[in-house]
Design an enzyme around this catalytic site. Structure first.
Site, PDB file in Angstrom:
ATOM      1  N   CYS A   1      66.056  -0.275  41.135  1.00  0.00           N
ATOM      2  CA  CYS A   1      66.442   1.072  41.584  1.00  0.00           C
ATOM      3  C   CYS A   1      65.237   1.946  41.908  1.00  0.00           C
ATOM      4  O   CYS A   1      65.353   2.895  42.691  1.00  0.00           O
ATOM      5  CB  CYS A   1      67.337   1.748  40.556  1.00  0.00           C
TER       6      CYS A   1
ATOM      7  N   GLU B   1      72.125   7.250  36.235  1.00  0.00           N
ATOM      8  CA  GLU B   1      70.892   6.633  36.724  1.00  0.00           C
ATOM      9  C   GLU B   1      71.248   5.948  38.033  1.00  0.00           C
ATOM     10  O   GLU B   1      71.819   4.851  38.024  1.00  0.00           O
ATOM     11  CB  GLU B   1      70.350   5.622  35.715  1.00  0.00           C
TER      12      GLU B   1
END
Length: 477
Positions: free
Chosen positions: A254, A220
């Protein structure tokens, strides 16, 4: 209960890994009751430490509102556990798979099995959520789990270690230390699956280390998630929703909007509305308790440098009026910043920003944003605003991203029945809900032969029987 201490040496980390691995190979797989018990203990741990976790995280940042930790981390995890507990029996059941006619009355099934030991290397920006979300899926799938917290969140890491040690045996769930060298030792262990959340640069290192053991990875990562504003969009709504997503956790997310593409004629209006929305949300003074600090002096200096480079290259700077730079810096809070006229050659357009700075680029032709996105690394998220469904669908069809939200930001991440993951430089693999269960399981195909099937007709010596069998196969295939 046996735990790995915060300053555990490498051999202690390896020892607990080998204990977990040995049990994963010799003990029966955890049944439904065992998995539910572990998930409920994790839920109890979260509930009983909610305030303490929020306080530790705030201390690690310098300041973060407890409400942000509750909204983005604690409630998310409690919802994930609740959904998993309700659904787990169905996820664990053998799955029916169609059987070709020539093999009838045999049957096919997929049997979900635990992989063994799952490792989680966690980031600092959402240290609770991004540590335990993959652990929830791994536990549900019947695995044993080891977690390496981020060294940038030491107070939280120590508290998590302590809390997990009181609720779990280290052979079920263990938290390692955060001292220098632990990350390298951890990523080199031959896990059955490894989850890493962090930067693309470090993700490459982790993937290389895992590759030496042929360990599958879920990465990720991040990258530059674009916002594309269509001519049909409501500028006020765009500004409010983008401002919130950019200021949440001070942009240290993110999937935060990284830059905005807006029609040239709408640029100034959007910038004005963005500034107004940001001021409404967090004011114009660094003392505002609803605004999060930047995690470290190094990260703050990096943001300063990116803004300075953009301004030197011609970007227009929009910040709160009468800004007291020293006051903001003393609290390690970065003023909300809009950069007008961003250009591809600016440093801020070359790397993920990870802060409350929003470059704005304008376009004349609807194909320009698509071409720009496709010329760069595939983003973790993409956001599109507008009412023109044909243009919307064209953007979705012609761009590839880890996920997308239409007419808002971030919300695709919160969907428990949707996978969360990147693509290309923004990551690989996905988890959450049933996708997490499957990611951390081996879905083993099993064929059950029926005694009524005539497979013996295919055995030598070949004769008329094989001709009839081949004719049947050709007919039904």
């Amino acid at each position: 209960m046996d735990i790995v201490g915060l300053a555990a040496p490498a051999n202690a980390i390896e020892a607990i890994f080998h204990r977990q691995r040995s049990l994963s190979r010799t003990a029966p797989p955890p049944d439904l009751a065992e998995r539910l018990d572990r998930l409920r203990r994790l839920r109890g741990l979260l509930a009983s430490h909610e305030e303490a976790f929020a306080s530790a995280i705030s201390d690690d940042f310098g300041h973060r509102p407890a409400i942000e930790t509750m909204l983005t981390e604690t409630l998310f995890l409690l919802g994930e556990i609740k959904h998993t507990v309700r659904s787990l029996k169905g996820w664990m059941a053998p799955r029916r798979v169609a059987t070709q006619l020539q093999f009838w009355p045999a049957k096919n099934r997929l049997l979900p099995q635990p992989l063994g030991v799952v490792g989680v290397i966690a980031p600092w920006n959402y240290p609770l959520q991004l540590t335990l979300a993959p652990a929830i899926g791994a536990i549900a799938a019947g695995n044993r789990v080891m977690i390496k917290p981020s060294e940038f969140a030491p107070r939280f890491a120590g508290l998590l270690r302590e809390a997990v040690g009181k609720s779990f045996d280290a052979t079920e769930l263990a938290v390692t230390g955060i001292e220098n060298g632990v990350a390298e030792v951890f990523s080199a262990l031959p896990f059955d699956h490894l989850v890493f959340t962090g930067s693309t640069k470090v993700g490459r290192i982790v993937a290389a280390a895992a590759g030496r053991n042929l360990t599958p990875v879920t990465l990720e990562l991040g990258g530059k998630s674009p916002v594309i504003v269509d001519r049909s969009a409501d500028v006020a709504k765009v500004a409010e929703r983008v401002a919130y997503a950019k200021l949440l956790n001070a942009g240290q997310t993110c999937i935060a909007p990284d830059y905005v593409f807006v029609p040239e004629a709408m640029r100034d209006a959007l910038a004005e509305q963005l500034q107004s929305a940001m001021t409404r949300m967090i004011g114009s003074a660094p003392a505002n308790p609803d605004y999060t600090s930047i995690i470290s002096d190094r990260h703050y200096a990096r943001l300063d440098g990116l803004v300075a480079d953009a301004v030197a290259r011609g970007a227009g700077l929009v910040q709160p009026q009468a800004i007291d730079t020293a006051a903001w810096k003393s609290r390690r809070k970065f003023p909300p910043t809009i950069l007008l006229g961003a250009k591809p050659e600016m440093a801020i357009m070359q790397e993920e920003i990870f802060g409350p700075v929003l470059p704005i680029m304008s376009y004349r032709d609807a194909g320009e944003p698509i071409a720009y996105v496709n010329a760069h690394d595939r983003p973790l998220a993409l956001y599109w605003f507008g009412e023109d469904t044909a243009t919307r669908d064209d953007v979705l069809a012609r761009t590839v991203s880890g996920g997308a939200t239409i007419n808002d930001c971030l919300l695709h991440f919160a969907q428990v029945n949707q996978p969360m993951g990147g693509v290309g430089a923004s990551g690989c693999g996905a988890y959450h809900g049933p996708w997490g269960f499957d990611a951390f399981s081996k879905l083993k195909p099993v064929f059950y032969r029926s005694p009524l099937n005539r497979f013996a007709d295919a055995y030598p010596p070949y004769g008329p029987k094989i001709a009839r069998l081949i004719k049947l196969i050709r007919f039904v295939s």
